[in-house]
Scaffold this active site. Structure first.
Site, PDB file in Angstrom:
ATOM      1  NE  ARG A  15      -2.079  -1.679   3.542  1.00  0.00           N
ATOM      2  CZ  ARG A  15      -2.553  -1.848   4.772  1.00  0.00           C
ATOM      3  NH1 ARG A  15      -3.773  -1.429   5.079  1.00  0.00           N
ATOM      4  NH2 ARG A  15      -1.811  -2.425   5.701  1.00  0.00           N
ATOM      5  CE  LYS A  75       0.434  -2.284   9.513  1.00  0.00           C
ATOM      6  NZ  LYS A  75      -0.778  -2.469  10.354  1.00  0.00           N
ATOM      7  CE1 TYR A  94      -5.581   2.654  10.250  1.00  0.00           C
ATOM      8  CE2 TYR A  94      -4.450   2.095   8.213  1.00  0.00           C
ATOM      9  CZ  TYR A  94      -5.619   2.359   8.895  1.00  0.00           C
ATOM     10  OH  TYR A  94      -6.817   2.342   8.239  1.00  0.00           O
ATOM     11  CG  HIS A  96      -2.263  -0.554  15.007  1.00  0.00           C
ATOM     12  ND1 HIS A  96      -3.614  -0.567  15.295  1.00  0.00           N
ATOM     13  CD2 HIS A  96      -2.164  -0.508  13.647  1.00  0.00           C
ATOM     14  CE1 HIS A  96      -4.307  -0.543  14.171  1.00  0.00           C
ATOM     15  NE2 HIS A  96      -3.454  -0.503  13.162  1.00  0.00           N
ATOM     16  CD  GLU A 118      -3.888   3.442  15.317  1.00  0.00           C
ATOM     17  OE1 GLU A 118      -3.021   3.285  16.184  1.00  0.00           O
ATOM     18  OE2 GLU A 118      -3.635   3.840  14.155  1.00  0.00           O
ATOM     19  CB  SER A 220     -19.910 -11.001  24.179  1.00  0.00           C
ATOM     20  OG  SER A 220     -18.637 -11.578  24.354  1.00  0.00           O
ATOM     21  CB  VAL A 239     -12.767  -7.890  20.161  1.00  0.00           C
ATOM     22  CG1 VAL A 239     -13.041  -6.964  21.332  1.00  0.00           C
ATOM     23  CG2 VAL A 239     -13.784  -9.019  20.141  1.00  0.00           C
ATOM     24  CG  ASP A 270      -2.689  -4.384  12.988  1.00  0.00           C
ATOM     25  OD1 ASP A 270      -1.479  -4.644  12.830  1.00  0.00           O
ATOM     26  OD2 ASP A 270      -3.483  -4.262  12.042  1.00  0.00           O
TER      27      ASP A 270
END
Length: 372
Positions: A15, A75, A94, A96, A118, A220, A239, A270
């Site tokens: 990407r 990334k 991103y 993370h 994110e 859940s 999740v 991630d």
């Protein structure tokens, strides 16, 4: 502003942070865009298309980092990229950070202002820069599961849709957010036997209205999760806690009780993953086996469909890139609290509470820094 786009260096990551169309838009507003040669070549975005759009082609990532005031990536920066960041530089990508103390420390040491795709928010509380890749990853998770259920890939040898007289694969989806709903769409389309878990009753109600008795919906709780997971052919981990580490919903003991040859796809990897047995893998070596259960934990799943993913991502990120370039980082963050929610690191100060909680660090609220 001088905006730099280096070629991604993570394993099998093709990407790119900006498309030629994005470049043209920025250049028409008076900005300069530096593109590392070959950054988009492997997904059909040639150096010539970037040059025609107005970009300057740069031979090395080091030169891009040296000259650019803002770095736009896809990334999280790898160690060699973190080392090239500098004070007063903007990084927009991103990140993370929650499960990655090394990257957090490197970004703090750099002095750069680092904004995470994110955790940028929208008016309805959604995560608009995470959503496109979550859509891709959710849909891909079922493709990956179907492939790895095949005996030749180490799975149980189950056809996702079954055939007349033979039951389809049983799929459990943990989480009914963007990833989970997109996984559900493909799984139902392939004819699988699907159930989905979430703690948002309204989401489950919407799924029930859309799919009726083709999908079983569950609130859940740990007992129900264990019962369904242990009977499943495929479990999709979908999740997310925005900016924080993913909760471990499936324990090692539960994995031990699963069928030999069953498949787990941990899309939450991630953010650390939602299976206790998960660890990040790559497209080059995507799976490993724990207690007979095949684990697919690729940390950049959308990179496998890099052209689709690039356009889906940049459609969402470009307005924010434009705002940062036109207004400068401090004014853009002051004006737009949704963009401000993405601020993770600023001049050596951690500004993300979920990351601070995950790593036991101190943090400052972004608003405090802006006032100062």
């Amino acid at each position: 502003m001088i905006i730099g786009v280096p070629q991604e260096v993570k394993n099998n990551e093709f990407r790119v942070g900006l498309t030629p169309g994005n470049v043209r838009g920025l250049c028409q507003q008076g900005h300069s865009v530096l593109i590392q040669r070959g950054a988009g070549a492997k997904i059909g975005l040639s150096d010539e298309s970037y040059r025609e759009a107005g970009a300057s082609l740069i031979n090395s990532a080091a030169e891009v980092f040296q000259k650019a005031e803002m770095i736009v990536k896809v990334k999280e920066p790898q160690a060699q990229e973190c080392a090239m960041l500098r004070e007063d530089q903007i990084l927009f990508t991103y990140l993370h950070l929650a499960p990655d103390p090394q990257q957090t420390n490197a970004l703090l040491q750099s002095g750069a202002t680092c904004i995470a795709y994110e955790t940028v928010t929208a008016m309805n509380g959604a995560l608009p820069l995470l959503a496109p890749m979550s859509e891709v990853a959710g849909r891909m998770s079922i493709q990956a599961a179907a492939t790895h259920l095949e005996k030749t890939h180490g799975g149980l040898g189950v056809l996702m849709a079954g055939v007349p007289g033979v039951s389809p694969a049983k799929i459990v989806i943990l989480g009914a957010g963007v990833v989970g709903r997109n996984a559900l769409q493909i799984a139902v389309g392939m004819g699988a036997d699907v159930c989905i878990f979430d703690r948002d009753i309204e989401r489950l109600r919407q799924i029930d209205m859309l799919y009726g008795n083709r999908v079983r919906t569950f609130y859940s709780d740990s007992l129900l999760v264990e019962q369904e997971v242990c009977e499943a052919d495929v479990v999709i981990g979908a999740v997310l806690l925005p900016g924080g580490a993913a909760p471990k919903l499936v324990t090692r003991e539960m994995v031990k009780k699963m069928k030999a040859g069953s498949v787990v796809v941990d899309v939450a990897i991630d953010q650390g993953g939602c299976f206790e047995t998960s660890r990040p893998t790559t497209h080059a070596d995507p799976t490993f086996v724990v207690d007979g259960v095949l684990h697919y934990c690729v940390a950049n799943m959308p990179g496998a469909v890099a052209r689709t993913s690039t356009f889906a991502l940049t459609n969402a990120t470009y307005p924010f890139v434009e705002a940062l370039a036109n207004r400068g980082v401090m004014q853009a963050l002051t004006i737009d609290h949704h963009l401000r929610n993405g601020l993770s690191v600023h001049k050596g100060i951690l500004t993300s509470q979920p990351v601070a909680q995950a790593q036991g660090l101190d943090f400052s609220h972004p608003e405090t820094l802006l006032v100062a």
